[in-house]
Design a protein around this motif. Structure first.
Motif, PDB file in Angstrom:
ATOM      1  N   GLN A 268     -23.140 -13.843 -55.619  1.00  0.00           N
ATOM      2  CA  GLN A 268     -23.447 -12.763 -54.701  1.00  0.00           C
ATOM      3  C   GLN A 268     -24.950 -12.589 -54.556  1.00  0.00           C
ATOM      4  O   GLN A 268     -25.693 -12.596 -55.545  1.00  0.00           O
ATOM      5  CB  GLN A 268     -22.812 -11.459 -55.166  1.00  0.00           C
ATOM      6  N   VAL A 269     -25.396 -12.439 -53.321  1.00  0.00           N
ATOM      7  CA  VAL A 269     -26.821 -12.225 -53.036  1.00  0.00           C
ATOM      8  C   VAL A 269     -27.161 -10.769 -53.346  1.00  0.00           C
ATOM      9  O   VAL A 269     -26.601  -9.849 -52.759  1.00  0.00           O
ATOM     10  CB  VAL A 269     -27.134 -12.538 -51.565  1.00  0.00           C
ATOM     11  N   SER A 270     -28.093 -10.581 -54.278  1.00  0.00           N
ATOM     12  CA  SER A 270     -28.491  -9.229 -54.658  1.00  0.00           C
ATOM     13  C   SER A 270     -29.987  -9.003 -54.462  1.00  0.00           C
ATOM     14  O   SER A 270     -30.511  -7.938 -54.759  1.00  0.00           O
ATOM     15  CB  SER A 270     -28.123  -8.959 -56.122  1.00  0.00           C
ATOM     16  N   GLY A 271     -30.680 -10.018 -53.962  1.00  0.00           N
ATOM     17  CA  GLY A 271     -32.112  -9.936 -53.719  1.00  0.00           C
ATOM     18  C   GLY A 271     -32.627 -11.320 -53.378  1.00  0.00           C
ATOM     19  O   GLY A 271     -31.872 -12.296 -53.415  1.00  0.00           O
ATOM     20  N   PRO A 272     -33.902 -11.449 -53.002  1.00  0.00           N
ATOM     21  CA  PRO A 272     -34.456 -12.767 -52.688  1.00  0.00           C
ATOM     22  C   PRO A 272     -34.272 -13.735 -53.853  1.00  0.00           C
ATOM     23  O   PRO A 272     -34.407 -13.349 -55.017  1.00  0.00           O
ATOM     24  CB  PRO A 272     -35.947 -12.466 -52.452  1.00  0.00           C
TER      25      PRO A 272
ATOM     26  N   ILE B  86     -29.647 -10.082 -44.647  1.00  0.00           N
ATOM     27  CA  ILE B  86     -28.672  -9.888 -45.723  1.00  0.00           C
ATOM     28  C   ILE B  86     -28.497 -11.183 -46.514  1.00  0.00           C
ATOM     29  O   ILE B  86     -28.485 -11.178 -47.748  1.00  0.00           O
ATOM     30  CB  ILE B  86     -27.330  -9.402 -45.140  1.00  0.00           C
ATOM     31  N   GLY B  87     -28.390 -12.311 -45.810  1.00  0.00           N
ATOM     32  CA  GLY B  87     -28.213 -13.596 -46.494  1.00  0.00           C
ATOM     33  C   GLY B  87     -29.402 -13.994 -47.341  1.00  0.00           C
ATOM     34  O   GLY B  87     -29.259 -14.672 -48.358  1.00  0.00           O
ATOM     35  N   SER B  88     -30.592 -13.553 -46.924  1.00  0.00           N
ATOM     36  CA  SER B  88     -31.802 -13.893 -47.674  1.00  0.00           C
ATOM     37  C   SER B  88     -32.064 -12.936 -48.822  1.00  0.00           C
ATOM     38  O   SER B  88     -32.965 -13.170 -49.635  1.00  0.00           O
ATOM     39  CB  SER B  88     -33.013 -13.879 -46.731  1.00  0.00           C
TER      40      SER B  88
ATOM     41  N   PRO C 268     -34.776 -25.304 -50.937  1.00  0.00           N
ATOM     42  CA  PRO C 268     -33.670 -24.354 -50.892  1.00  0.00           C
ATOM     43  C   PRO C 268     -32.329 -25.047 -50.688  1.00  0.00           C
ATOM     44  O   PRO C 268     -32.262 -26.173 -50.176  1.00  0.00           O
ATOM     45  CB  PRO C 268     -34.016 -23.501 -49.673  1.00  0.00           C
ATOM     46  N   THR C 269     -31.266 -24.369 -51.068  1.00  0.00           N
ATOM     47  CA  THR C 269     -29.916 -24.834 -50.750  1.00  0.00           C
ATOM     48  C   THR C 269     -29.596 -24.527 -49.296  1.00  0.00           C
ATOM     49  O   THR C 269     -28.975 -25.328 -48.602  1.00  0.00           O
ATOM     50  CB  THR C 269     -28.884 -24.131 -51.661  1.00  0.00           C
TER      51      THR C 269
END
Length: 280
Positions: A89-93, A71-73, A172-173
């Protein structure tokens, strides 16, 4: 006394939103099995990681730890709630998150240097810049002499170092690490733990690490979060108050390490299982 927090206090230390790198807000994940029955893997999980933190996530097998990393990725969307990276908000890679798995998944037809460059190549980074970035990482992980080799010519530990270099190359962060050293021997694992810890400190990265090794969780982390059996919920937090986070091997010799491991064993009920013969 060890600095153990009650379940309701898990997020109190991350109160300034501008310092938060990774957040899960009331995340629930349900799956449907082949018979059409709904299965809740993760239920109402909220957690946050501050800039530069390394946090380990432990819990019984099947409690949803890897689901949370997916989910986080951005590889999976939660049934309820949401994950956020740097407030978005994460909505995809996305390029702000890198995922390192148990298997190195190196491309056998590419050299080590080419494997490290793969992610930044996909991102469209110019050739000279991606080569420079990859060579710098190989140097920092003591792999310069193997840049022209192929994966089959390297040991398992060296392949995992290449996988780490490839993960870091995309700058990456947040790093999501799913038992990255479970497939190597104990001695190699300790060396890789130290190299990862030093790299995270040097690069000032934030990381969420899944591990079943309680000693690894204690020696690698600023905090350890404990999940329950499925449906996975966050039930406890242990803050690790030890020096030398950049050197897990040095941390192993600290007098309080055994106390921390014992606390985690109690939280997971391992002592009870062993006493009843449930654990071989």
């Amino acid at each position: 006394m060890l600095p153990v927090s009650a379940p309701g206090e898990i997020n109190k230390q991350a109160t300034m939103s501008d310092l938060l790198r990774l957040e899960y807000r009331n995340v629930t994940m349900r799956f449907t099995d082949q018979a059409g029955k709904s299965l809740t893997a993760v239920q109402d999980v909220s957690l946050s990681l501050r800039d530069g933190e390394v946090v380990s996530l432990i819990g019984p097998s099947g409690c949803g730890k890897s689901t949370l990393l997916n989910i986080g990725s951005g590889l999976a969307a939660p049934s309820e709630g949401a994950a956020f990276v740097d407030g978005e908000q994460v909505s995809g890679p996305n390029a702000h998150v890198a995922f390192m798995l148990q298997k190195d998944l190196l491309l056998p037809w590419r050299t080590i240097l080419q494997n490290v460059m793969f992610g930044v190549e996909v991102q469209g980074v110019p050739p000279l810049e991606r080569e420079s970035r990859a060579k710098a990482l190989l140097s920092s992980l003591h792999l310069t002499d193997f840049a022209s080799h192929y994966p089959h010519q390297l040991s398992g530990g060296m392949r995992q170092r290449v996988a780490l270099a490839r993960t870091l190359a995309v700058d990456p962060t947040v790093l999501l690490l799913d038992e990255p050293f479970s497939a190597v021997d104990a001695q190699t694992r300790m060396v890789l733990q130290r190299e990862l810890a030093q790299t995270l400190m040097r690069e000032k990265k934030t990381a969420l690490l899944i591990t079943h090794d309680l000693l690894e969780a204690v020696t690698m982390s600023d905090r350890v979060l404990v999940m329950s059996r499925r449906p996975g919920r966050l039930v406890d937090e242990l803050r690790i108050d030890l020096p030398d986070r950049h050197d897990p091997i040095a941390r192993r010799h600290h007098a309080r390490v055994t106390d921390y491991v014992n606390v985690l064993m109690a939280r997971l009920g391992i002592d009870e299982h062993m006493a009843s013969g449930a654990v071989a």
